[in-house]
Design an enzyme around this catalytic site. Structure first.
Site, PDB file in Angstrom:
ATOM      1  N   PHE A  87      38.691  43.498  31.301  1.00  0.00           N
ATOM      2  CA  PHE A  87      39.054  44.702  31.679  1.00  0.00           C
ATOM      3  C   PHE A  87      40.246  44.799  32.454  1.00  0.00           C
ATOM      4  O   PHE A  87      40.602  43.746  33.162  1.00  0.00           O
ATOM      5  CB  PHE A  87      38.143  45.377  32.604  1.00  0.00           C
ATOM      6  N   ASP A 132      32.406  39.417  37.372  1.00  0.00           N
ATOM      7  CA  ASP A 132      32.632  40.703  37.285  1.00  0.00           C
ATOM      8  C   ASP A 132      31.323  41.321  36.743  1.00  0.00           C
ATOM      9  O   ASP A 132      31.108  41.140  35.470  1.00  0.00           O
ATOM     10  CB  ASP A 132      33.838  41.294  36.664  1.00  0.00           C
ATOM     11  N   TYR A 159      29.113  52.939  40.616  1.00  0.00           N
ATOM     12  CA  TYR A 159      29.101  54.198  39.959  1.00  0.00           C
ATOM     13  C   TYR A 159      28.827  53.923  38.384  1.00  0.00           C
ATOM     14  O   TYR A 159      28.540  55.110  37.657  1.00  0.00           O
ATOM     15  CB  TYR A 159      30.549  54.873  39.978  1.00  0.00           C
ATOM     16  N   LYS A 160      28.532  53.036  38.040  1.00  0.00           N
ATOM     17  CA  LYS A 160      28.034  52.836  36.552  1.00  0.00           C
ATOM     18  C   LYS A 160      26.501  52.699  36.540  1.00  0.00           C
ATOM     19  O   LYS A 160      25.847  53.572  36.939  1.00  0.00           O
ATOM     20  CB  LYS A 160      28.707  51.461  36.043  1.00  0.00           C
ATOM     21  N   ARG A 188      32.080  53.831  22.005  1.00  0.00           N
ATOM     22  CA  ARG A 188      31.134  53.225  22.977  1.00  0.00           C
ATOM     23  C   ARG A 188      29.841  53.831  23.325  1.00  0.00           C
ATOM     24  O   ARG A 188      30.130  54.987  23.664  1.00  0.00           O
ATOM     25  CB  ARG A 188      31.842  52.516  24.264  1.00  0.00           C
TER      26      ARG A 188
HETATM   27  C1  LIG Z   1      34.592  49.647  35.216  1.00  0.00           C
HETATM   28  C2  LIG Z   1      35.375  48.402  35.586  1.00  0.00           C
HETATM   29  C3  LIG Z   1      35.993  48.153  36.679  1.00  0.00           C
HETATM   30  C4  LIG Z   1      36.390  49.348  37.670  1.00  0.00           C
HETATM   31  O1  LIG Z   1      37.216  48.884  38.625  1.00  0.00           O
HETATM   32  P1  LIG Z   1      37.249  49.849  40.121  1.00  0.00           P
HETATM   33  O2  LIG Z   1      38.640  49.486  40.730  1.00  0.00           O
HETATM   34  O3  LIG Z   1      35.870  49.842  40.619  1.00  0.00           O
HETATM   35  O4  LIG Z   1      37.910  51.296  39.317  1.00  0.00           O
HETATM   36  C5  LIG Z   1      36.432  46.710  36.609  1.00  0.00           C
HETATM   37  N1  LIG Z   1      36.129  45.948  35.815  1.00  0.00           N
HETATM   38  C6  LIG Z   1      35.456  46.278  34.837  1.00  0.00           C
HETATM   39  C7  LIG Z   1      35.140  44.919  33.940  1.00  0.00           C
HETATM   40  C8  LIG Z   1      35.137  47.326  34.602  1.00  0.00           C
HETATM   41  O5  LIG Z   1      34.230  47.535  33.688  1.00  0.00           O
END
Ligand SMILES: *Cc1c(COP(=O)(O)O)cnc(C)c1O
Length: 417
Positions: free
Chosen positions: A130, A202, A227-228, A376
């Site tokens: 990500f 992560d 939030y996921k 997705r």
């Molecule tokens: C959704 C997601 C994030 C989000 O990071 P925030 O800083 O909380 O917005 C980070 N890493 C991964 C792999 C994600 O899927």
């Protein structure tokens, strides 16, 4: 209707009847006529969260005002929420706290881990991790002065072979945010430790949906999302995990007053607590932290292994549906799913993935698009039924076979995809 399609549709009812988590759907407040395949991006509202949001605004803030820091225990929310998340990710108490975003928490962990590894200069990650995870390493370079950190980016299949004595930190996302591919946390962590590396996992696409075992895998550090799959609401705080064995030597750089050993001493100099609380920086976002706290109630009486089983069941059922409707050939890539192999999402590759996504949304099947060409679909197991998956497949067949996604209205890109 072909025999395959009829059989597939009938199978949905059979699987729903046997689903031991089926009653959990009632805990959610879902819109009508919608199949929500985006619980991996923004989990839906629970009844408990809705009630809590009203209470925290109207009564706690509205009536009790500042006394609520004590009377409603606002001050301890980051710890309370962290302790509720801990069992969902296989962590013993006093190692998890809710705070900030994944991005900010990664910054803390990366910086702290690099301090513990003063003679190494590589952070190993995947090329398609990500973006924020990668950006935080790039940004670190500016803040740690003379010491240049190299971001070594590899394919998922090359991770194990890329671990060597130069690597300070192996930073990986357990479930790939695009493909849903799941990495082997145990094997990678073990190999990293053999070479003296620290690991940061992560859990954005695994916390709340897979039976994550941080302690058993001997993980050093982890971050995850509120939030996921934890359904904490838009912009909910994230969480951070620091293994107990590191806490005495752990120093994160964002030394804020809430992470001081005694915040209300208002001492002029910072003093780090050797506990997970060191990760707090400023005042916690009480409204969203309260909603996240309430959202976690849905996990109180379920086993993560049962949730993981249903997640894989739903994704496999979706892929079976692609076969039943003969849809696989419409896409130039379909991610592999299976126990131990994937999280709860499926990626379908198509040059018109964005338009297909919009066409599905117009039919009440909410999915998302990830550039450049991935449709997705996330299968969050606490509120989805197999019959919802069957509906989604039926709509997808419609959109693909009639090429309905070609309509001009589905080509316009919006700010958030
Ligand atoms: C959704 C997601 C994030 C989000 O990071 P925030 O800083 O909380 O917005 C980070 N890493 C991964 C792999 C994600 O899927």
């Amino acid at each position: 209707m072909t025999d395959n399609v009829a059989q597939f549709q009938a199978q949905a009812a059979v699987l729903d009847a046997a689903d031991t988590l089926a009653s959990k759907r009632d805990a959610f407040s879902l819109p009508d006529n919608t199949v929500y395949l985006d619980g991996n991006s923004l989990g839906p509202l629970t009844q408990e969260a809705k009630a809590r949001a009203k209470d925290v605004v109207e009564r706690q803030w509205g009536q009790d005002l500042i006394t609520s820091w004590n009377s409603h225990d606002w001050i301890h929310l980051p710890t309370i929420v962290g302790e509720k998340i801990a069992p969902l990710i296989g962590a013993a108490p006093e190692q998890v706290i809710a705070c900030d975003s994944i991005s900010v928490n990664l910054y803390k962990l990366l910086n702290a881990a690099l301090r513990l590894q003063a003679d190494r200069d590589v952070v190993l990650t995947t090329a398609d991790n990500f973006p924020t995870d990668r950006y935080m390493v790039e940004g670190l370079n500016a803040s740690i002065g003379e010491r240049a950190i190299t971001l070594r980016s590899v394919e998922e299949s090359a991770i194990l072979d890329s671990i060597d004595e130069r690597v300070a930190v192996v930073m990986l996302t357990q479930v790939n945010f695009k493909t849903g591919n799941r990495l082997d946390m145990q094997a990678i962590t073990e190999k990293a430790h053999q070479f003296g590396c620290l690991v940061i996992w992560d859990l954005a696409h695994s916390a709340g949906v897979l039976d994550v075992q941080l302690d058993a895998c001997n993980v050093d550090f982890a971050v995850g999302c509120g939030y996921k799959y934890l359904n904490g609401g838009p912009g909910a705080p994230a969480f951070v995990y620091v293994a107990q064995r590191h806490q005495a030597n752990y120093r994160q750089p964002l030394q804020g007053w809430m992470g001081h050993a005694a915040p209300f001493s208002f001492a002029p100099d910072y003093q780090a607590p050797t506990t997970i609380k060191q990760n707090l920086v400023g005042t916690p976002p009480v409204l969203s932290m309260s909603v996240l706290d309430a959202s976690l109630a849905v996990f109180a009486d379920v086993q993560m292994l049962d949730i993981e089983h249903k997640a894989i069941g739903l994704t496999q059922f979706f892929v079976d549906g692609l076969d039943a409707y003969d849809l696989k050939t419409c896409f130039h890539g379909v991610s592999a799913v299976g126990h131990g192999q994937s999280g709860a999402q499926v990626g379908l590759c198509h040059p018109d993935a964005y338009a297909i996504c919009q066409a599905l949304i117009s039919e009440g099947v909410i999915v998302d698009f990830r550039a450049p060409d991935i449709l997705r679909l996330g299968f969050s197991p606490l509120f989805l039924r197999y019959v919802d998956v069957a509906t989604a497949i039926e709509k997808l067949a419609d959109v693909m076979q009639l090429q309905r996604y070609q309509a001009a209205e589905f080509q316009v890109k919006q700010a958030v995809t």
